[in-house]
Design an enzyme around this catalytic site. Structure first.
Site, PDB file in Angstrom:
ATOM      1  N   PHE A 102       0.992  -0.917  -0.078  1.00  8.19           N
ATOM      2  CA  PHE A 102      -0.318  -0.219  -0.192  1.00  8.19           C
ATOM      3  C   PHE A 102       0.470   1.421   0.380  1.00  8.19           C
ATOM      4  N   ASP A 108      10.384  -7.135  -3.711  1.00  8.30           N
ATOM      5  CA  ASP A 108       9.024  -7.468  -2.793  1.00  8.30           C
ATOM      6  C   ASP A 108       9.304  -8.359  -2.881  1.00  8.30           C
ATOM      7  N   THR A 133       3.806 -10.501  -0.840  1.00  6.71           N
ATOM      8  CA  THR A 133       3.645 -11.855   0.180  1.00  6.71           C
ATOM      9  C   THR A 133       1.244 -11.106  -0.625  1.00  6.71           C
ATOM     10  N   THR A 137      10.204 -11.040   8.646  1.00  2.69           N
ATOM     11  CA  THR A 137      10.988 -10.174   8.082  1.00  2.69           C
ATOM     12  C   THR A 137      10.372  -8.858   9.283  1.00  2.69           C
ATOM     13  N   THR A 196       6.247   2.575  12.291  1.00  2.00           N
ATOM     14  CA  THR A 196       4.881   2.973  13.381  1.00  2.00           C
ATOM     15  C   THR A 196       4.990   3.148  14.320  1.00  2.00           C
ATOM     16  N   ASP A 197       3.750   4.460  14.384  1.00  2.00           N
ATOM     17  CA  ASP A 197       3.727   5.169  16.220  1.00  2.00           C
ATOM     18  C   ASP A 197       3.054   4.048  17.120  1.00  2.00           C
ATOM     19  N   GLU A 198       3.062   3.112  16.388  1.00  2.00           N
ATOM     20  CA  GLU A 198       2.110   1.256  17.277  1.00  2.00           C
ATOM     21  C   GLU A 198       3.677   1.293  18.491  1.00  2.00           C
ATOM     22  N   TYR A 252       3.114  -7.622  16.089  1.00  2.00           N
ATOM     23  CA  TYR A 252       3.625  -6.422  15.128  1.00  2.00           C
ATOM     24  C   TYR A 252       4.486  -5.204  16.092  1.00  2.00           C
ATOM     25  N   SER A 253       3.478  -4.964  16.598  1.00  2.00           N
ATOM     26  CA  SER A 253       4.575  -3.008  17.178  1.00  2.00           C
ATOM     27  C   SER A 253       5.415  -3.649  17.612  1.00  2.00           C
ATOM     28  N   LYS A 257       8.561  -4.603  14.833  1.00  2.00           N
ATOM     29  CA  LYS A 257       8.419  -2.925  14.537  1.00  2.00           C
ATOM     30  C   LYS A 257       9.741  -2.418  15.261  1.00  2.00           C
ATOM     31  N   LEU A 301      -8.598  -1.015   8.380  1.00  2.00           N
ATOM     32  CA  LEU A 301     -10.465  -1.087   8.924  1.00  2.00           C
ATOM     33  C   LEU A 301     -11.064   0.015   7.547  1.00  2.00           C
ATOM     34  N   PRO A 346     -18.210  -5.202  11.255  1.00  2.00           N
ATOM     35  CA  PRO A 346     -17.238  -5.829  12.095  1.00  2.00           C
ATOM     36  C   PRO A 346     -16.679  -4.846  13.258  1.00  2.00           C
ATOM     37  N   PRO A 350      -7.309  -8.794  20.680  1.00  2.00           N
ATOM     38  CA  PRO A 350      -6.829  -9.333  22.092  1.00  2.00           C
ATOM     39  C   PRO A 350      -6.169  -7.956  22.378  1.00  2.00           C
TER      40      PRO A 350
HETATM   41  P1  NAD Z   1       1.456  -3.607   3.079  1.00  2.00           P
HETATM   42  O1  NAD Z   1       1.523  -4.769   3.961  1.00  2.00           O
HETATM   43  O2  NAD Z   1       0.581  -2.976   2.556  1.00  2.00           O
HETATM   44  O3  NAD Z   1       3.061  -4.163   2.230  1.00  2.00           O
HETATM   45  C1  NAD Z   1       3.610  -4.643   2.090  1.00  2.00           C
HETATM   46  C2  NAD Z   1       4.495  -4.754   1.505  1.00  2.00           C
HETATM   47  O4  NAD Z   1       5.947  -5.578   2.363  1.00  2.00           O
HETATM   48  C3  NAD Z   1       4.131  -5.870   0.404  1.00  2.00           C
HETATM   49  O5  NAD Z   1       4.221  -5.381  -0.963  1.00  2.00           O
HETATM   50  C4  NAD Z   1       4.275  -7.208   0.405  1.00  2.00           C
HETATM   51  O6  NAD Z   1       4.550  -7.832  -0.908  1.00  2.00           O
HETATM   52  C5  NAD Z   1       6.440  -7.506   0.814  1.00  2.00           C
HETATM   53  N1  NAD Z   1       6.402  -7.724   1.911  1.00  2.00           N
HETATM   54  C6  NAD Z   1       6.561  -8.485   3.481  1.00  2.00           C
HETATM   55  N2  NAD Z   1       7.540  -9.644   3.611  1.00  2.00           N
HETATM   56  C7  NAD Z   1       8.713  -8.896   3.091  1.00  2.00           C
HETATM   57  C8  NAD Z   1       9.863  -9.694   2.407  1.00  2.00           C
HETATM   58  N3  NAD Z   1      10.498 -10.171   3.444  1.00  2.00           N
HETATM   59  N4  NAD Z   1      10.129  -9.147   2.238  1.00  2.00           N
HETATM   60  C9  NAD Z   1      10.238  -8.079   0.743  1.00  2.00           C
HETATM   61  N5  NAD Z   1       8.296  -7.802   0.852  1.00  2.00           N
HETATM   62  C10 NAD Z   1       7.842  -7.944   2.065  1.00  2.00           C
HETATM   63  O7  NAD Z   1       1.710  -2.821   4.138  1.00  2.00           O
HETATM   64  P2  NAD Z   1       1.648  -1.365   4.468  1.00  2.00           P
HETATM   65  O8  NAD Z   1       0.684  -0.618   4.932  1.00  2.00           O
HETATM   66  O9  NAD Z   1       2.365  -0.866   2.908  1.00  2.00           O
HETATM   67  O10 NAD Z   1       3.301  -0.421   5.258  1.00  2.00           O
HETATM   68  C11 NAD Z   1       4.580  -0.566   4.542  1.00  2.00           C
HETATM   69  C12 NAD Z   1       4.731  -0.075   6.068  1.00  2.00           C
HETATM   70  O11 NAD Z   1       5.317   1.417   6.385  1.00  2.00           O
HETATM   71  C13 NAD Z   1       5.523  -1.085   6.821  1.00  2.00           C
HETATM   72  O12 NAD Z   1       6.523  -1.171   7.542  1.00  2.00           O
HETATM   73  C14 NAD Z   1       4.723  -0.603   7.951  1.00  2.00           C
HETATM   74  O13 NAD Z   1       4.917  -0.852   9.157  1.00  2.00           O
HETATM   75  C15 NAD Z   1       4.347   0.765   7.823  1.00  2.00           C
HETATM   76  N6  NAD Z   1       3.489   1.925   8.391  1.00  2.00           N
HETATM   77  C16 NAD Z   1       2.067   1.791   7.463  1.00  2.00           C
HETATM   78  C17 NAD Z   1       0.917   2.185   8.628  1.00  2.00           C
HETATM   79  C18 NAD Z   1      -0.602   1.904   7.927  1.00  2.00           C
HETATM   80  O14 NAD Z   1      -1.133   2.701   8.301  1.00  2.00           O
HETATM   81  N7  NAD Z   1      -0.915   0.944   6.876  1.00  2.00           N
HETATM   82  C19 NAD Z   1       1.170   3.092   9.516  1.00  2.00           C
HETATM   83  C20 NAD Z   1       2.705   3.301   9.474  1.00  2.00           C
HETATM   84  C21 NAD Z   1       4.194   2.458   9.546  1.00  2.00           C
HETATM   85  O1  DAU Z   2      -0.466   3.431  13.256  1.00  2.00           O
HETATM   86  C1  DAU Z   2       0.152   3.076  12.669  1.00  2.00           C
HETATM   87  C2  DAU Z   2      -0.477   1.215  12.223  1.00  2.00           C
HETATM   88  O2  DAU Z   2      -1.914   1.537  11.815  1.00  2.00           O
HETATM   89  C3  DAU Z   2       0.186   0.603  11.212  1.00  2.00           C
HETATM   90  O3  DAU Z   2       1.456   0.648  12.508  1.00  2.00           O
HETATM   91  C4  DAU Z   2      -0.809  -0.411  11.105  1.00  2.00           C
HETATM   92  O4  DAU Z   2       0.535  -1.603  10.037  1.00  2.00           O
HETATM   93  C5  DAU Z   2      -1.469  -0.621  10.227  1.00  2.00           C
HETATM   94  O5  DAU Z   2      -2.097  -1.359   9.913  1.00  2.00           O
HETATM   95  C6  DAU Z   2      -2.190   0.187  11.169  1.00  2.00           C
HETATM   96  O6  DAU Z   2      -2.819  -0.117  12.952  1.00  2.00           O
HETATM   97  P1  DAU Z   2      -4.298  -0.628  12.885  1.00  2.00           P
HETATM   98  O7  DAU Z   2      -4.561  -1.746  14.652  1.00  2.00           O
HETATM   99  O8  DAU Z   2      -4.616   0.544  13.898  1.00  2.00           O
HETATM  100  O9  DAU Z   2      -4.897  -0.210  11.882  1.00  2.00           O
HETATM  101  P2  DAU Z   2      -6.694  -1.158  11.743  1.00  2.00           P
HETATM  102  O10 DAU Z   2      -7.028  -0.722  10.265  1.00  2.00           O
HETATM  103  O11 DAU Z   2      -6.059  -2.795  11.953  1.00  2.00           O
HETATM  104  O12 DAU Z   2      -7.284  -1.391  12.626  1.00  2.00           O
HETATM  105  C7  DAU Z   2      -7.670   0.676  13.144  1.00  2.00           C
HETATM  106  C8  DAU Z   2      -8.539   0.481  14.140  1.00  2.00           C
HETATM  107  O13 DAU Z   2     -10.234  -0.001  13.493  1.00  2.00           O
HETATM  108  C9  DAU Z   2      -8.797  -0.262  14.947  1.00  2.00           C
HETATM  109  O14 DAU Z   2      -8.332   0.001  16.570  1.00  2.00           O
HETATM  110  C10 DAU Z   2      -9.222  -1.921  14.973  1.00  2.00           C
HETATM  111  C11 DAU Z   2      -9.854  -1.354  13.973  1.00  2.00           C
HETATM  112  N1  DAU Z   2     -11.112  -1.983  13.407  1.00  2.00           N
HETATM  113  C12 DAU Z   2     -10.407  -3.249  12.124  1.00  2.00           C
HETATM  114  C13 DAU Z   2     -10.692  -3.634  11.665  1.00  2.00           C
HETATM  115  C14 DAU Z   2     -10.107  -4.710  10.167  1.00  2.00           C
HETATM  116  C15 DAU Z   2     -12.318  -2.827  13.397  1.00  2.00           C
HETATM  117  O15 DAU Z   2     -13.475  -2.481  14.588  1.00  2.00           O
HETATM  118  N2  DAU Z   2     -12.384  -3.608  12.812  1.00  2.00           N
HETATM  119  C16 DAU Z   2     -12.138  -4.272  11.405  1.00  2.00           C
HETATM  120  O16 DAU Z   2     -12.853  -5.060  11.025  1.00  2.00           O
END
Ligand code: NAD
Ligand code: DAU
Length: 342
Positions: free
Chosen positions: A11, A33, A36, A100, A125-127, A153-154, A157, A193, A208, A277
Protein backbone atom coordinates in the site's frame (compact mmCIF):
# COMPACT_ATOMS: atom_id res chain seq x y z
CA UNK A 1 20.64 8.65 -6.96
CA UNK A 2 19.88 4.95 -7.07
CA UNK A 3 17.22 4.11 -4.51
CA UNK A 4 16.08 0.69 -3.30
CA UNK A 5 12.46 0.59 -2.16
CA UNK A 6 11.62 -2.65 -0.37
CA UNK A 7 7.96 -3.64 -0.03
CA UNK A 8 7.07 -1.33 -2.93
CA UNK A 9 4.20 -3.55 -4.12
CA UNK A 10 2.32 -2.85 -0.90
CA UNK A 11 0.00 0.00 0.00
CA UNK A 12 2.41 2.74 1.12
CA UNK A 13 5.47 1.64 -0.87
CA UNK A 14 3.30 1.42 -4.02
CA UNK A 15 1.98 4.95 -3.56
CA UNK A 16 5.55 6.12 -2.82
CA UNK A 17 6.86 4.66 -6.08
CA UNK A 18 3.97 6.09 -8.12
CA UNK A 19 4.73 9.58 -6.82
CA UNK A 20 8.53 9.54 -6.68
CA UNK A 21 9.36 7.84 -10.01
CA UNK A 22 7.43 10.67 -11.68
CA UNK A 23 8.72 13.46 -9.44
CA UNK A 24 12.41 12.49 -9.81
CA UNK A 25 13.04 11.26 -13.37
CA UNK A 26 16.79 11.73 -12.75
CA UNK A 27 16.78 9.13 -9.95
CA UNK A 28 16.54 5.36 -10.50
CA UNK A 29 14.26 3.25 -8.31
CA UNK A 30 14.48 -0.50 -7.76
CA UNK A 31 11.67 -2.28 -5.92
CA UNK A 32 12.46 -5.49 -4.02
CA UNK A 33 9.29 -7.27 -2.90
CA UNK A 34 8.52 -10.85 -1.90
CA UNK A 35 4.93 -10.46 -3.14
CA UNK A 36 3.25 -11.85 -0.06
CA UNK A 37 -0.57 -11.74 0.03
CA UNK A 38 -0.18 -7.94 0.55
CA UNK A 39 2.05 -7.35 -2.47
CA UNK A 40 0.14 -6.44 -5.59
CA UNK A 41 1.86 -5.78 -8.92
CA UNK A 42 -1.33 -4.23 -10.27
CA UNK A 43 -0.56 -1.26 -7.99
CA UNK A 44 2.68 -0.80 -9.92
CA UNK A 45 1.23 -1.11 -13.42
CA UNK A 46 1.98 2.52 -14.39
CA UNK A 47 5.33 2.58 -12.55
CA UNK A 48 6.53 -0.47 -14.51
CA UNK A 49 6.27 1.56 -17.73
CA UNK A 50 8.74 4.18 -16.48
CA UNK A 51 12.39 4.12 -17.58
CA UNK A 52 13.71 4.91 -14.12
CA UNK A 53 12.22 1.80 -12.49
CA UNK A 54 12.97 -1.89 -12.17
CA UNK A 55 11.19 -4.61 -10.17
CA UNK A 56 12.96 -7.50 -8.43
CA UNK A 57 11.02 -10.29 -6.75
CA UNK A 58 12.63 -11.49 -3.52
CA UNK A 59 12.63 -11.76 0.23
CA UNK A 60 14.52 -9.21 2.35
CA UNK A 61 15.45 -12.14 4.66
CA UNK A 62 17.27 -13.92 1.80
CA UNK A 63 20.86 -12.90 2.54
CA UNK A 64 22.43 -14.14 -0.69
CA UNK A 65 19.71 -12.62 -2.90
CA UNK A 66 20.01 -9.28 -1.09
CA UNK A 67 23.81 -9.36 -1.26
CA UNK A 68 23.68 -10.07 -4.99
CA UNK A 69 21.23 -7.23 -5.63
CA UNK A 70 23.27 -4.70 -3.62
CA UNK A 71 26.53 -5.74 -5.33
CA UNK A 72 25.03 -5.31 -8.78
CA UNK A 73 22.99 -2.15 -8.21
CA UNK A 74 25.25 -0.05 -5.91
CA UNK A 75 22.42 1.76 -4.14
CA UNK A 76 22.88 5.20 -2.62
CA UNK A 77 19.74 4.98 -0.49
CA UNK A 78 17.58 2.14 0.86
CA UNK A 79 14.03 2.77 2.08
CA UNK A 80 12.52 -0.19 3.89
CA UNK A 81 8.73 -0.46 3.62
CA UNK A 82 8.77 -4.27 3.55
CA UNK A 83 6.94 -5.73 6.52
CA UNK A 84 4.14 -7.88 7.73
CA UNK A 85 1.81 -5.01 8.63
CA UNK A 86 -1.51 -6.30 9.95
CA UNK A 87 -1.97 -6.44 13.74
CA UNK A 88 -4.72 -9.12 13.62
CA UNK A 89 -2.48 -11.46 11.59
CA UNK A 90 0.36 -10.95 14.11
CA UNK A 91 -1.95 -12.21 16.84
CA UNK A 92 -2.67 -15.33 14.76
CA UNK A 93 0.95 -16.02 13.79
CA UNK A 94 3.75 -13.90 15.29
CA UNK A 95 6.71 -15.81 13.76
CA UNK A 96 6.66 -14.34 10.26
CA UNK A 97 6.47 -10.86 11.84
CA UNK A 98 9.73 -11.43 13.70
CA UNK A 99 11.39 -12.88 10.61
CA UNK A 100 10.51 -10.14 8.15
CA UNK A 101 10.20 -7.14 10.46
CA UNK A 102 13.32 -7.78 12.55
CA UNK A 103 15.67 -10.24 10.84
CA UNK A 104 14.90 -8.83 7.39
CA UNK A 105 15.96 -5.39 8.60
CA UNK A 106 19.24 -6.84 9.85
CA UNK A 107 19.92 -8.45 6.46
CA UNK A 108 19.27 -5.13 4.69
CA UNK A 109 21.48 -3.15 7.07
CA UNK A 110 24.33 -5.67 6.78
CA UNK A 111 24.19 -5.21 3.00
CA UNK A 112 24.13 -1.41 3.46
CA UNK A 113 27.30 -1.61 5.53
CA UNK A 114 29.04 -3.97 3.12
CA UNK A 115 28.25 -1.93 0.00
CA UNK A 116 28.61 1.58 1.47
CA UNK A 117 24.94 2.68 1.23
CA UNK A 118 24.75 6.29 2.34
CA UNK A 119 21.31 6.21 3.98
CA UNK A 120 19.10 3.42 5.34
CA UNK A 121 15.60 4.65 6.09
CA UNK A 122 13.32 2.48 8.23
CA UNK A 123 9.58 3.05 7.80
CA UNK A 124 8.31 2.47 11.31
CA UNK A 125 5.04 3.14 13.10
CA UNK A 126 3.51 5.07 16.00
CA UNK A 127 2.41 1.67 17.40
CA UNK A 128 5.89 1.22 18.92
CA UNK A 129 4.84 3.70 21.63
CA UNK A 130 1.90 1.56 22.80
CA UNK A 131 -1.28 3.52 23.45
CA UNK A 132 -2.62 6.59 25.25
CA UNK A 133 -5.69 6.89 27.48
CA UNK A 134 -8.87 8.19 25.82
CA UNK A 135 -9.52 10.70 28.59
CA UNK A 136 -6.08 12.41 28.37
CA UNK A 137 -6.33 14.43 25.15
CA UNK A 138 -3.29 16.45 26.30
CA UNK A 139 -0.98 13.42 25.87
CA UNK A 140 0.73 12.82 22.52
CA UNK A 141 3.52 10.53 21.28
CA UNK A 142 6.90 12.30 21.05
CA UNK A 143 10.09 10.85 19.57
CA UNK A 144 11.44 10.22 23.10
CA UNK A 145 8.25 8.59 24.42
CA UNK A 146 9.33 5.17 25.78
CA UNK A 147 8.70 2.14 23.55
CA UNK A 148 5.83 0.05 24.93
CA UNK A 149 4.53 -2.18 22.15
CA UNK A 150 1.22 -4.04 22.65
CA UNK A 151 1.01 -6.58 19.79
CA UNK A 152 3.53 -8.96 18.21
CA UNK A 153 3.41 -6.62 15.18
CA UNK A 154 4.31 -3.49 17.12
CA UNK A 155 6.89 -5.39 19.20
CA UNK A 156 8.59 -6.50 15.99
CA UNK A 157 8.64 -2.92 14.67
CA UNK A 158 10.01 -1.64 18.00
CA UNK A 159 12.74 -4.32 17.96
CA UNK A 160 13.71 -3.23 14.45
CA UNK A 161 13.89 0.43 15.53
CA UNK A 162 16.27 -0.50 18.35
CA UNK A 163 18.41 -2.49 15.93
CA UNK A 164 18.51 0.41 13.46
CA UNK A 165 19.71 2.82 16.16
CA UNK A 166 22.26 0.22 17.35
CA UNK A 167 23.69 -0.07 13.81
CA UNK A 168 24.01 3.71 13.74
CA UNK A 169 25.84 3.92 17.05
CA UNK A 170 28.04 0.83 16.68
CA UNK A 171 28.77 0.79 12.95
CA UNK A 172 28.06 4.46 12.06
CA UNK A 173 25.51 3.40 9.46
CA UNK A 174 23.66 6.47 8.12
CA UNK A 175 20.12 5.79 9.29
CA UNK A 176 16.83 7.59 9.79
CA UNK A 177 13.50 6.32 11.15
CA UNK A 178 9.98 7.64 10.56
CA UNK A 179 7.12 6.72 12.87
CA UNK A 180 3.81 7.45 11.24
CA UNK A 181 0.22 7.17 12.37
CA UNK A 182 -2.55 5.26 10.53
CA UNK A 183 -2.57 5.77 6.76
CA UNK A 184 -5.53 5.76 4.40
CA UNK A 185 -5.82 6.32 0.64
CA UNK A 186 -5.82 4.41 -2.65
CA UNK A 187 -4.54 0.82 -3.07
CA UNK A 188 -4.90 -0.20 0.60
CA UNK A 189 -5.41 -3.93 1.11
CA UNK A 190 -9.04 -4.49 2.16
CA UNK A 191 -8.17 -6.14 5.47
CA UNK A 192 -7.53 -2.73 7.07
CA UNK A 193 -10.37 -0.75 8.65
CA UNK A 194 -11.19 1.84 5.98
CA UNK A 195 -11.13 -0.21 2.74
CA UNK A 196 -12.75 -3.18 4.55
CA UNK A 197 -15.62 -1.06 5.80
CA UNK A 198 -16.12 0.63 2.41
CA UNK A 199 -16.43 -2.78 0.73
CA UNK A 200 -18.77 -4.19 3.36
CA UNK A 201 -20.94 -1.06 3.38
CA UNK A 202 -21.16 -1.12 -0.42
CA UNK A 203 -22.24 -4.77 -0.44
CA UNK A 204 -24.83 -4.19 2.31
CA UNK A 205 -22.98 -6.48 4.72
CA UNK A 206 -22.49 -6.03 8.48
CA UNK A 207 -19.55 -3.79 9.50
CA UNK A 208 -17.62 -5.56 12.32
CA UNK A 209 -16.52 -2.94 14.85
CA UNK A 210 -14.19 -4.30 17.56
CA UNK A 211 -15.19 -3.73 21.20
CA UNK A 212 -17.08 -0.50 21.85
CA UNK A 213 -15.72 1.28 18.75
CA UNK A 214 -14.36 4.15 20.84
CA UNK A 215 -10.70 3.34 20.05
CA UNK A 216 -9.03 6.33 18.45
CA UNK A 217 -6.64 6.36 15.50
CA UNK A 218 -4.74 9.39 14.14
CA UNK A 219 -5.37 9.26 10.37
CA UNK A 220 -2.96 10.60 7.73
CA UNK A 221 -3.36 10.47 3.95
CA UNK A 222 -0.82 8.09 2.40
CA UNK A 223 0.40 10.86 0.01
CA UNK A 224 1.40 12.99 3.01
CA UNK A 225 3.26 10.03 4.54
CA UNK A 226 5.13 9.41 1.26
CA UNK A 227 6.19 13.07 1.03
CA UNK A 228 7.36 12.98 4.64
CA UNK A 229 9.56 9.92 3.99
CA UNK A 230 11.05 11.52 0.88
CA UNK A 231 11.82 14.74 2.79
CA UNK A 232 13.41 12.83 5.68
CA UNK A 233 15.61 10.86 3.29
CA UNK A 234 16.70 14.02 1.46
CA UNK A 235 16.83 16.51 4.34
CA UNK A 236 16.65 14.59 7.61
CA UNK A 237 19.62 14.25 9.95
CA UNK A 238 21.42 10.92 10.25
CA UNK A 239 20.65 9.00 13.42
CA UNK A 240 17.34 10.81 13.95
CA UNK A 241 13.77 9.61 14.47
CA UNK A 242 10.86 11.65 13.08
CA UNK A 243 7.22 11.27 14.07
CA UNK A 244 4.79 11.78 11.18
CA UNK A 245 1.16 12.75 11.72
CA UNK A 246 -1.40 15.47 11.16
CA UNK A 247 -3.50 15.82 14.34
CA UNK A 248 -6.42 13.89 12.86
CA UNK A 249 -7.81 11.81 15.68
CA UNK A 250 -11.05 9.95 15.00
CA UNK A 251 -12.78 7.12 16.85
CA UNK A 252 -13.41 3.97 14.82
CA UNK A 253 -17.14 4.56 15.15
CA UNK A 254 -16.80 8.07 13.69
CA UNK A 255 -14.86 6.68 10.72
CA UNK A 256 -17.35 3.89 10.09
CA UNK A 257 -20.33 6.27 10.32
CA UNK A 258 -18.63 8.68 7.87
CA UNK A 259 -18.30 5.80 5.38
CA UNK A 260 -21.92 4.69 5.80
CA UNK A 261 -23.17 8.26 5.37
CA UNK A 262 -21.10 8.84 2.23
CA UNK A 263 -22.58 5.68 0.71
CA UNK A 264 -26.13 6.52 1.79
CA UNK A 265 -26.30 3.45 4.04
CA UNK A 266 -27.94 2.93 7.43
CA UNK A 267 -26.05 2.79 10.73
CA UNK A 268 -27.82 -0.47 11.57
CA UNK A 269 -25.23 -2.16 9.32
CA UNK A 270 -22.77 -1.68 12.24
CA UNK A 271 -22.18 -4.81 14.32
CA UNK A 272 -20.13 -4.68 17.54
CA UNK A 273 -17.94 -7.79 17.67
CA UNK A 274 -15.41 -9.32 20.09
CA UNK A 275 -12.54 -6.94 20.82
CA UNK A 276 -9.03 -7.40 19.41
CA UNK A 277 -6.79 -8.88 22.17
CA UNK A 278 -4.50 -6.16 23.58
CA UNK A 279 -6.37 -3.55 21.50
CA UNK A 280 -4.59 -0.17 21.71
CA UNK A 281 -6.99 2.52 22.91
CA UNK A 282 -5.66 5.69 21.36
CA UNK A 283 -2.81 6.84 19.09
CA UNK A 284 -1.88 10.51 18.74
CA UNK A 285 1.30 11.82 17.12
CA UNK A 286 3.13 15.05 17.89
CA UNK A 287 4.69 16.03 14.54
CA UNK A 288 6.49 19.19 15.82
CA UNK A 289 10.00 17.89 15.07
CA UNK A 290 9.46 17.08 11.37
CA UNK A 291 7.53 20.33 10.93
CA UNK A 292 10.16 22.57 12.52
CA UNK A 293 13.36 20.78 11.39
CA UNK A 294 12.34 19.71 7.89
CA UNK A 295 9.40 21.96 7.09
CA UNK A 296 7.03 19.09 6.22
CA UNK A 297 3.31 19.61 6.82
CA UNK A 298 0.36 17.47 5.68
CA UNK A 299 -1.54 18.81 2.66
CA UNK A 300 -4.63 16.59 2.78
CA UNK A 301 -7.47 17.08 5.25
CA UNK A 302 -9.28 13.98 6.52
CA UNK A 303 -12.65 15.43 5.49
CA UNK A 304 -11.78 15.53 1.78
CA UNK A 305 -9.25 12.68 1.87
CA UNK A 306 -11.76 10.15 3.17
CA UNK A 307 -14.34 11.13 0.54
CA UNK A 308 -11.72 10.76 -2.22
CA UNK A 309 -10.68 7.39 -0.80
CA UNK A 310 -14.29 6.15 -0.74
CA UNK A 311 -14.64 7.29 -4.38
CA UNK A 312 -11.36 5.58 -5.33
CA UNK A 313 -12.57 2.30 -3.85
CA UNK A 314 -15.90 2.56 -5.68
CA UNK A 315 -14.23 3.42 -8.99
CA UNK A 316 -11.51 0.78 -8.80
CA UNK A 317 -13.61 -2.31 -8.44
CA UNK A 318 -11.34 -4.28 -10.79
CA UNK A 319 -8.33 -3.79 -8.47
CA UNK A 320 -10.48 -4.86 -5.50
CA UNK A 321 -12.11 -7.78 -7.31
CA UNK A 322 -8.69 -9.12 -8.32
CA UNK A 323 -7.62 -8.91 -4.68
CA UNK A 324 -10.74 -10.74 -3.51
CA UNK A 325 -10.49 -13.44 -6.17
CA UNK A 326 -6.73 -13.83 -5.79
CA UNK A 327 -6.25 -12.98 -9.48
CA UNK A 328 -3.68 -10.30 -8.58
CA UNK A 329 -1.32 -13.07 -7.53
CA UNK A 330 -1.12 -14.38 -11.10
CA UNK A 331 0.33 -11.06 -12.26
CA UNK A 332 3.95 -11.97 -11.50
CA UNK A 333 3.69 -15.12 -13.63
CA UNK A 334 2.38 -13.04 -16.56
CA UNK A 335 5.14 -10.45 -15.95
CA UNK A 336 7.87 -13.09 -15.83
CA UNK A 337 6.62 -14.64 -19.09
CA UNK A 338 6.60 -11.21 -20.75
CA UNK A 339 10.16 -10.51 -19.49
CA UNK A 340 11.41 -13.86 -20.80
CA UNK A 341 9.85 -13.29 -24.22
CA UNK A 342 11.04 -9.69 -24.60
P1 NAD B 1 1.48 -3.69 3.23
O1 NAD B 1 1.20 -4.88 4.06
O2 NAD B 1 0.41 -3.10 2.40
O3 NAD B 1 2.73 -3.97 2.27
C1 NAD B 1 3.88 -4.66 2.69
C2 NAD B 1 4.70 -5.02 1.45
O4 NAD B 1 5.90 -5.66 1.90
C3 NAD B 1 4.00 -5.99 0.51
O5 NAD B 1 4.19 -5.58 -0.82
C4 NAD B 1 4.70 -7.32 0.78
O6 NAD B 1 4.70 -8.18 -0.33
C5 NAD B 1 6.10 -6.84 1.13
N1 NAD B 1 6.83 -7.81 1.95
C6 NAD B 1 6.38 -8.45 3.07
N2 NAD B 1 7.33 -9.28 3.54
C7 NAD B 1 8.40 -9.15 2.72
C8 NAD B 1 9.70 -9.72 2.71
N3 NAD B 1 10.08 -10.63 3.61
N4 NAD B 1 10.56 -9.36 1.72
C9 NAD B 1 10.18 -8.44 0.78
N5 NAD B 1 8.96 -7.88 0.74
C10 NAD B 1 8.09 -8.21 1.71
O7 NAD B 1 2.05 -2.61 4.26
P2 NAD B 1 1.86 -1.02 4.28
O8 NAD B 1 0.60 -0.69 4.95
O9 NAD B 1 2.16 -0.49 2.92
O10 NAD B 1 3.05 -0.63 5.27
C11 NAD B 1 4.36 -0.39 4.78
C12 NAD B 1 5.28 -0.04 5.95
O11 NAD B 1 4.77 1.10 6.65
C13 NAD B 1 5.36 -1.16 7.01
O12 NAD B 1 6.69 -1.23 7.44
C14 NAD B 1 4.46 -0.69 8.13
O13 NAD B 1 4.93 -1.17 9.36
C15 NAD B 1 4.61 0.82 8.03
N6 NAD B 1 3.45 1.63 8.48
C16 NAD B 1 2.19 1.38 8.01
C17 NAD B 1 1.13 2.22 8.39
C18 NAD B 1 -0.28 1.98 7.86
O14 NAD B 1 -1.20 2.64 8.33
N7 NAD B 1 -0.50 1.10 6.91
C19 NAD B 1 1.37 3.30 9.23
C20 NAD B 1 2.67 3.51 9.71
C21 NAD B 1 3.70 2.68 9.31
O1 DAU C 1 -0.76 3.27 13.56
C1 DAU C 1 -0.10 2.76 12.46
C2 DAU C 1 -0.56 1.35 12.18
O2 DAU C 1 -1.89 1.44 11.64
C3 DAU C 1 0.35 0.60 11.22
O3 DAU C 1 1.60 0.43 11.84
C4 DAU C 1 -0.24 -0.77 10.84
O4 DAU C 1 0.56 -1.39 9.88
C5 DAU C 1 -1.63 -0.55 10.28
O5 DAU C 1 -2.23 -1.80 9.99
C6 DAU C 1 -2.50 0.23 11.27
O6 DAU C 1 -2.78 -0.57 12.45
P1 DAU C 1 -4.24 -0.61 13.13
O7 DAU C 1 -4.34 -1.84 13.91
O8 DAU C 1 -4.54 0.69 13.79
O9 DAU C 1 -5.13 -0.67 11.78
P2 DAU C 1 -6.44 -1.53 11.39
O10 DAU C 1 -6.93 -0.97 10.10
O11 DAU C 1 -6.22 -2.97 11.51
O12 DAU C 1 -7.47 -1.10 12.55
C7 DAU C 1 -7.80 0.25 12.78
C8 DAU C 1 -8.75 0.28 13.97
O13 DAU C 1 -10.00 -0.31 13.58
C9 DAU C 1 -8.27 -0.51 15.17
O14 DAU C 1 -8.68 0.15 16.36
C10 DAU C 1 -9.01 -1.85 15.06
C11 DAU C 1 -10.32 -1.44 14.41
N1 DAU C 1 -10.95 -2.45 13.52
C12 DAU C 1 -10.20 -2.99 12.53
C13 DAU C 1 -10.75 -3.94 11.69
C14 DAU C 1 -9.90 -4.55 10.58
C15 DAU C 1 -12.29 -2.82 13.70
O15 DAU C 1 -12.97 -2.29 14.62
N2 DAU C 1 -12.82 -3.75 12.86
C16 DAU C 1 -12.10 -4.33 11.87
O16 DAU C 1 -12.66 -5.21 11.15
Amino acid sequence: MKILVTGGAGFIGGNFLQIMTEKYPEDFYVCLDKLTYAGNMETLEEVLKRKNFRFAKGDICDRSLVDDLFRKEKFDVVINFAAESHVDRSIENPSIFLETNVLGVQVLMDACRKYGVRRFHQVSTDEVYGDLPLERKDLLFHEDTPLKASSPYSASKAAADLLVMAYHRTFHLGVTISRCSNNYGPYQFPEKLIPLMIEKARKGEKLPVYGDGRNVRDWLHVYDHCEAIDEIVRRGKEGEIYNVGGHNERSNLEVVKTILKALGKEENQIEFVKDRPGHDRRYAICPDKIESEIGWKPKHSFETGIQETIRWNLENQQWLRHVESGEYRQWIQRYETLEKNS
